[in-house]
Design a protein around this motif. Structure first.
Motif, PDB file in Angstrom:
ATOM      1  N   VAL A 165       0.809  -1.351  -0.031  1.00  0.00           N
ATOM      2  CA  VAL A 165       0.026   0.114   0.073  1.00  0.00           C
ATOM      3  C   VAL A 165       0.846   1.348  -0.012  1.00  0.00           C
ATOM      4  O   VAL A 165       0.574   2.471   0.541  1.00  0.00           O
ATOM      5  N   LYS A 196       3.175   4.026  -2.366  1.00  0.00           N
ATOM      6  CA  LYS A 196       2.764   4.611  -3.655  1.00  0.00           C
ATOM      7  C   LYS A 196       4.238   4.135  -4.632  1.00  0.00           C
ATOM      8  O   LYS A 196       4.036   3.792  -5.832  1.00  0.00           O
ATOM      9  N   ILE A 247       3.128   0.631  -5.710  1.00  0.00           N
ATOM     10  CA  ILE A 247       2.086   0.827  -6.682  1.00  0.00           C
ATOM     11  C   ILE A 247       2.350   1.454  -7.886  1.00  0.00           C
ATOM     12  O   ILE A 247       2.117   1.030  -9.099  1.00  0.00           O
ATOM     13  N   ASN A 261       2.269   0.091 -11.564  1.00  0.00           N
ATOM     14  CA  ASN A 261       1.362   0.865 -12.615  1.00  0.00           C
ATOM     15  C   ASN A 261       2.242   0.934 -13.994  1.00  0.00           C
ATOM     16  O   ASN A 261       1.751   0.737 -15.166  1.00  0.00           O
ATOM     17  N   LEU A 268      -3.030  -2.958 -17.847  1.00  0.00           N
ATOM     18  CA  LEU A 268      -3.707  -2.215 -16.872  1.00  0.00           C
ATOM     19  C   LEU A 268      -4.814  -2.758 -16.404  1.00  0.00           C
ATOM     20  O   LEU A 268      -5.081  -2.521 -15.438  1.00  0.00           O
ATOM     21  N   LYS A 306      -3.974  -5.080  -3.155  1.00  0.00           N
ATOM     22  CA  LYS A 306      -3.163  -4.106  -2.485  1.00  0.00           C
ATOM     23  C   LYS A 306      -3.009  -4.597  -0.747  1.00  0.00           C
ATOM     24  O   LYS A 306      -4.310  -4.961  -0.487  1.00  0.00           O
ATOM     25  N   ARG A 335      -4.671   4.713   6.142  1.00  0.00           N
ATOM     26  CA  ARG A 335      -4.679   3.440   5.335  1.00  0.00           C
ATOM     27  C   ARG A 335      -4.736   2.267   6.167  1.00  0.00           C
ATOM     28  O   ARG A 335      -5.147   1.167   5.626  1.00  0.00           O
ATOM     29  N   LYS A 381      -8.054   1.187 -20.635  1.00  0.00           N
ATOM     30  CA  LYS A 381      -6.999   2.169 -19.930  1.00  0.00           C
ATOM     31  C   LYS A 381      -7.140   3.727 -19.584  1.00  0.00           C
ATOM     32  O   LYS A 381      -6.764   4.336 -18.787  1.00  0.00           O
ATOM     33  N   ILE A 440      -8.712   3.706 -16.498  1.00  0.00           N
ATOM     34  CA  ILE A 440      -7.841   3.220 -15.387  1.00  0.00           C
ATOM     35  C   ILE A 440      -6.754   4.354 -15.292  1.00  0.00           C
ATOM     36  O   ILE A 440      -6.284   4.634 -14.061  1.00  0.00           O
ATOM     37  N   LYS A 441      -6.153   5.066 -16.412  1.00  0.00           N
ATOM     38  CA  LYS A 441      -5.092   5.991 -16.278  1.00  0.00           C
ATOM     39  C   LYS A 441      -5.723   7.021 -15.650  1.00  0.00           C
ATOM     40  O   LYS A 441      -5.054   7.787 -14.836  1.00  0.00           O
ATOM     41  N   ASN A 488      -5.868   6.391 -11.938  1.00  0.00           N
ATOM     42  CA  ASN A 488      -4.700   6.368 -11.193  1.00  0.00           C
ATOM     43  C   ASN A 488      -4.099   7.862 -11.123  1.00  0.00           C
ATOM     44  O   ASN A 488      -3.351   8.202 -10.064  1.00  0.00           O
ATOM     45  N   GLU A 514      -3.545   9.615  -7.493  1.00  0.00           N
ATOM     46  CA  GLU A 514      -2.136  10.157  -7.146  1.00  0.00           C
ATOM     47  C   GLU A 514      -2.286  11.769  -6.680  1.00  0.00           C
ATOM     48  O   GLU A 514      -1.914  12.042  -5.710  1.00  0.00           O
ATOM     49  N   ASP A 574      -3.465  11.451  -3.352  1.00  0.00           N
ATOM     50  CA  ASP A 574      -2.452  11.001  -2.568  1.00  0.00           C
ATOM     51  C   ASP A 574      -3.141   9.612  -1.950  1.00  0.00           C
ATOM     52  O   ASP A 574      -2.928   9.226  -0.667  1.00  0.00           O
ATOM     53  N   ARG A 575      -3.989   9.180  -2.407  1.00  0.00           N
ATOM     54  CA  ARG A 575      -4.895   7.868  -2.142  1.00  0.00           C
ATOM     55  C   ARG A 575      -4.530   6.630  -3.240  1.00  0.00           C
ATOM     56  O   ARG A 575      -5.422   5.958  -3.498  1.00  0.00           O
ATOM     57  N   LEU A 576      -3.464   6.457  -3.502  1.00  0.00           N
ATOM     58  CA  LEU A 576      -3.335   5.299  -4.643  1.00  0.00           C
ATOM     59  C   LEU A 576      -3.237   4.017  -3.840  1.00  0.00           C
ATOM     60  O   LEU A 576      -3.327   3.148  -4.463  1.00  0.00           O
ATOM     61  N   TRP A 577      -3.360   4.280  -2.621  1.00  0.00           N
ATOM     62  CA  TRP A 577      -3.402   2.725  -1.847  1.00  0.00           C
ATOM     63  C   TRP A 577      -4.806   2.216  -1.609  1.00  0.00           C
ATOM     64  O   TRP A 577      -4.932   0.941  -1.389  1.00  0.00           O
ATOM     65  N   ILE A 578      -5.750   3.049  -1.869  1.00  0.00           N
ATOM     66  CA  ILE A 578      -7.285   2.444  -1.886  1.00  0.00           C
ATOM     67  C   ILE A 578      -7.380   1.455  -2.726  1.00  0.00           C
ATOM     68  O   ILE A 578      -6.938   1.365  -3.776  1.00  0.00           O
ATOM     69  N   VAL A 605      -8.945  -0.964  -5.688  1.00  0.00           N
ATOM     70  CA  VAL A 605      -9.492  -0.458  -6.912  1.00  0.00           C
ATOM     71  C   VAL A 605     -10.223  -1.806  -7.398  1.00  0.00           C
ATOM     72  O   VAL A 605      -9.508  -2.764  -7.650  1.00  0.00           O
TER      73      VAL A 605
END
Lengths: 243, 243
Positions: A57, A59, A62, A66, A75, A81, A137, B59, B62-63, B66, B70, B73-77, B79
């Motif tokens: 988790v 970045k 991650i 990606n 993708l 995660k 998180r 994509k 998805i992109k 992403n 970013e 600042d929650r890329l960790w959730i 998906v």
């Protein structure tokens, strides 16, 4: 035939600043992004077609995943995660400059913290920003599982359940998997896969941005072959179990 | 209080070339990437903190997700990706230039295909590269569910089960969610959320890169408010149900 690619995240901002990172969520540098893209290219050239991905988790891993999936034009695959794939938590050392830390605590002590199997660094204070209790998180992780500091052993101990419950069963089902993680959490996976002893695992180092591609027998346990896709930047691998 | 942000992917290569896209997996343009990053900034400014994300298996969405995560600042959730959030499948029109198509089939016919509620364009041939049977990302989708062409109605019909089984229950549990998808799949979600009639939904257009932020009551069904975060690029919204 099940396949597994292990990828260590690209260079991070704190790798560049030579600071202990652990669970602190620092970003990739431009060099780290380039390494991540290179992983994708290397895997695409090897004809690697993952059906499921696993990542920590944090970045830096991650984003590495990606960029790698983008290079593979995959993708769209599911991504799980988990904090269990996080880097080892460096406790009160997190954020400190490695050289300053040596000057303060002495080479030997720092070496023990870094290289011993089961001695964790001093814990981070519960009210410190770097304690997982203070990072939302980890809000759904049982409090008793959240580390204030970890040794390699305690890192292995929290990676193993995730390996057995989430990753290994998919290999046994014949899937092609990709894991993007960190130096010590990947060390844990290498220890499990190659059945490496406690002392020997200390010598294993998975290089950044250089995918370790592992072919397994249909049982998803027995290793058939393992190689780094960029031989120039490869590092020594343990022998295949039973070899 | 449950919150939901709906985001339409940024400009794609075929948006720029004015071609019918649908399920063809084209990439974002640089402008599209900038729009996606802007979505993240707008949502961050609004103090939006998603705990779970949903996206199509294309994509461009998805992109967009992403880049947005970013910026938050929650890329960790977590998906979740589903084909049910894909854009409407444009059948044999996929890949064709819109003007050439009008010249070939006439304005009226193309308008019917594009703007009618339940008339799909001609189907793509089963052996054509653009038929989902020939794309391994749909290998696990039951064959009878894979479209050769879709009207808005049939798009709605395959989005709705995903809304009811995966998205809506999390809203009812009080979560804050983000969905990155496409013009017609978002139209389907707007229809469900705002309870819009079949004829009226044809007039609803969700703009690209401009998050629609919806606040709901605790039941996760009743809408409290809805607004585009960039008022300058906003488009008309249906009235809140019961307003």
């Amino acid at each position: 035939m099940p396949q597994l690619a292990l990828i260590r995240h690209g260079q991070s901002e704190w790798n560049l600043q030579n600071r202990f990172t652990g669970w602190v969520d620092v970003d990739l540098t431009d060099e780290g992004v380039a390494q991540a893209r290179q992983s994708g290219e290397l895997l695409a050239k090897a004809g690697f077609e993952p059906t499921h991905a696993f990542v920590s988790v944090l970045k830096r891993a991650i984003k590495t995943l990606n960029f790698t999936l983008e290079g593979l034009d995959r993708l769209w695959i599911p991504v799980d995660k988990s904090w269990r794939l996080n880097e080892r938590h460096y406790g009160a050392l997190a954020g400190l400059d490695k050289n300053e830390t040596r000057a303060k605590h002495g080479d030997e002590q720092v070496k023990i913290w870094r290289r011993s199997f089961d001695t964790p660094p001093p814990p981070v204070a519960t009210d410190h920003a770097y304690h997982p209790l203070n990072d939302h998180r980890y809000a759904d992780v049982p409090r008793e599982l959240l580390p204030a500091s970890e040794s390699l052993k305690s890192t292995l101990d929290r990676v193993e359940p995730y390996w057995s419950s989430s990753i290994q069963p998919r290999l046994a089902a014949g899937e092609t998997l990709i894991v993007a993680a960190h130096g010590n959490s990947l060390r844990a996976l290498v220890k499990l896969l190659f059945k490496v002893s406690d002392p020997d695992i200390m010598e294993v180092e998975v290089p950044t941005g250089n995918p370790l591609l592992i072919d397994l027998e249909d049982d998803g346990i027995t290793l058939r072959s393992a190689r780094y896709l960029d031989p120039v930047r490869a590092k020594p691998l343990p022998p295949l179990p039973g070899a």
